[in-house]
Write a protein that holds these residues in place. Structure first.
Motif, PDB file in Angstrom:
ATOM      1  N   VAL A   5      -9.554  -3.088   9.037  1.00 29.02           N
ATOM      2  CA  VAL A   5     -10.447  -3.536   7.958  1.00 29.02           C
ATOM      3  C   VAL A   5      -9.721  -3.452   6.620  1.00 29.02           C
ATOM      4  O   VAL A   5      -9.754  -4.394   5.831  1.00 29.02           O
ATOM      5  N   ILE A   6      -9.056  -2.338   6.369  1.00 36.54           N
ATOM      6  CA  ILE A   6      -8.365  -2.186   5.092  1.00 36.54           C
ATOM      7  C   ILE A   6      -7.192  -3.156   4.978  1.00 36.54           C
ATOM      8  O   ILE A   6      -6.895  -3.659   3.893  1.00 36.54           O
ATOM      9  N   GLY A   7      -6.542  -3.438   6.095  1.00 40.62           N
ATOM     10  CA  GLY A   7      -5.461  -4.424   6.082  1.00 40.62           C
ATOM     11  C   GLY A   7      -5.983  -5.796   5.679  1.00 40.62           C
ATOM     12  O   GLY A   7      -5.381  -6.492   4.866  1.00 40.62           O
ATOM     13  N   LYS A   8      -7.119  -6.191   6.243  1.00 38.63           N
ATOM     14  CA  LYS A   8      -7.728  -7.487   5.921  1.00 38.63           C
ATOM     15  C   LYS A   8      -8.201  -7.533   4.480  1.00 38.63           C
ATOM     16  O   LYS A   8      -7.944  -8.499   3.757  1.00 38.63           O
ATOM     17  N   LYS A   9      -8.891  -6.483   4.043  1.00 32.77           N
ATOM     18  CA  LYS A   9      -9.404  -6.456   2.667  1.00 32.77           C
ATOM     19  C   LYS A   9      -8.261  -6.485   1.648  1.00 32.77           C
ATOM     20  O   LYS A   9      -8.352  -7.170   0.635  1.00 32.77           O
ATOM     21  N   SER A  10      -7.200  -5.753   1.919  1.00 34.50           N
ATOM     22  CA  SER A  10      -6.080  -5.720   0.969  1.00 34.50           C
ATOM     23  C   SER A  10      -5.330  -7.049   0.964  1.00 34.50           C
ATOM     24  O   SER A  10      -4.846  -7.489  -0.080  1.00 34.50           O
ATOM     25  N   PHE A  11      -5.252  -7.717   2.118  1.00 36.00           N
ATOM     26  CA  PHE A  11      -4.614  -9.034   2.171  1.00 36.00           C
ATOM     27  C   PHE A  11      -5.445 -10.054   1.383  1.00 36.00           C
ATOM     28  O   PHE A  11      -4.902 -10.817   0.572  1.00 36.00           O
ATOM     29  N   ILE A 102     -11.341  -0.972  -2.155  1.00 37.37           N
ATOM     30  CA  ILE A 102     -10.092  -0.679  -1.445  1.00 37.37           C
ATOM     31  C   ILE A 102      -9.577   0.703  -1.840  1.00 37.37           C
ATOM     32  O   ILE A 102      -9.150   1.484  -0.981  1.00 37.37           O
ATOM     33  N   LEU A 103      -9.624   1.023  -3.116  1.00 36.29           N
ATOM     34  CA  LEU A 103      -9.168   2.331  -3.593  1.00 36.29           C
ATOM     35  C   LEU A 103      -9.956   3.459  -2.929  1.00 36.29           C
ATOM     36  O   LEU A 103      -9.381   4.444  -2.464  1.00 36.29           O
ATOM     37  N   LYS A 104     -11.267   3.301  -2.849  1.00 37.90           N
ATOM     38  CA  LYS A 104     -12.104   4.316  -2.201  1.00 37.90           C
ATOM     39  C   LYS A 104     -11.765   4.449  -0.722  1.00 37.90           C
ATOM     40  O   LYS A 104     -11.727   5.552  -0.183  1.00 37.90           O
ATOM     41  N   MET A 105     -11.517   3.324  -0.068  1.00 33.27           N
ATOM     42  CA  MET A 105     -11.150   3.353   1.352  1.00 33.27           C
ATOM     43  C   MET A 105      -9.819   4.075   1.553  1.00 33.27           C
ATOM     44  O   MET A 105      -9.694   4.906   2.460  1.00 33.27           O
ATOM     45  N   ILE A 106      -8.844   3.763   0.710  1.00 28.13           N
ATOM     46  CA  ILE A 106      -7.530   4.405   0.814  1.00 28.13           C
ATOM     47  C   ILE A 106      -7.671   5.916   0.644  1.00 28.13           C
ATOM     48  O   ILE A 106      -7.138   6.698   1.435  1.00 28.13           O
ATOM     49  N   ARG A 107      -8.396   6.319  -0.392  1.00 25.39           N
ATOM     50  CA  ARG A 107      -8.578   7.752  -0.650  1.00 25.39           C
ATOM     51  C   ARG A 107      -9.251   8.437   0.534  1.00 25.39           C
ATOM     52  O   ARG A 107      -8.860   9.538   0.931  1.00 25.39           O
ATOM     53  N   SER A 108     -10.253   7.794   1.097  1.00 26.51           N
ATOM     54  CA  SER A 108     -10.965   8.356   2.237  1.00 26.51           C
ATOM     55  C   SER A 108     -10.041   8.498   3.450  1.00 26.51           C
ATOM     56  O   SER A 108     -10.063   9.529   4.134  1.00 26.51           O
ATOM     57  N   ILE A 109      -9.232   7.490   3.705  1.00 30.15           N
ATOM     58  CA  ILE A 109      -8.297   7.534   4.835  1.00 30.15           C
ATOM     59  C   ILE A 109      -7.277   8.654   4.644  1.00 30.15           C
ATOM     60  O   ILE A 109      -6.969   9.396   5.586  1.00 30.15           O
ATOM     61  N   ILE A 110      -6.767   8.797   3.428  1.00 33.13           N
ATOM     62  CA  ILE A 110      -5.794   9.864   3.144  1.00 33.13           C
ATOM     63  C   ILE A 110      -6.422  11.233   3.384  1.00 33.13           C
ATOM     64  O   ILE A 110      -5.838  12.085   4.064  1.00 33.13           O
ATOM     65  N   ILE A 111      -7.614  11.438   2.852  1.00 34.12           N
ATOM     66  CA  ILE A 111      -8.295  12.731   3.007  1.00 34.12           C
ATOM     67  C   ILE A 111      -8.575  13.024   4.478  1.00 34.12           C
ATOM     68  O   ILE A 111      -8.310  14.132   4.970  1.00 34.12           O
TER      69      ILE A 111
END
Length: 120
Positions: A5-11, A102-111
């Protein structure tokens, strides 16, 4: 392999940033700020793609951390362009909203990844 999902959204976000850059640079004849947002906005997805192909969990977190910084930088450039009336509030929101998501998703994945790593 299914696309993330994050790959698609970031693309999709990178495509929107490129289209924004093309319009902005041709209509406003502004090339410095537009290049900055082009670089940071497209780097988000590139680093997410690298993270998805990471060699280790630490590499995955590192690549996502870079993506997080690039995404936040893109939001900064958008805020700057909005504050100086280079772009309309509508255009600002149309780019800031997905960047923030996207920023929120990235932060969540990192955490989540760090928590799983520490708990194993």
């Amino acid at each position: 392999m299914a696309e993330s999902v994050i790959g698609k959204k970031s693309f999709d976000f990178a495509v929107n940033i490129i289209n924004f850059y093309k319009r902005f640079s041709s209509e406003k004849k502004e090339f410095i700020l537009s290049k900055q947002i082009l670089r940071s906005g497209t780097s988000v997805g590139a680093n997410i793609r690298e993270a998805l192909n990471a060699q280790s969990t630490m590499d995955f977190i590192h690549k996502l951390s870079i993506s997080q910084k690039e995404c936040d930088e893109t939001i900064y450039w958008l805020e700057l362009l909005s504050a100086t009336d280079y772009i309309s509030k509508e255009e600002f929101e149309s780019l800031k909203a997905p960047a923030t998501e996207i920023l929120k998703m990235i932060r969540s994945i990192i955490i989540t990844t760090k928590n799983k790593t520490h708990n194993s």
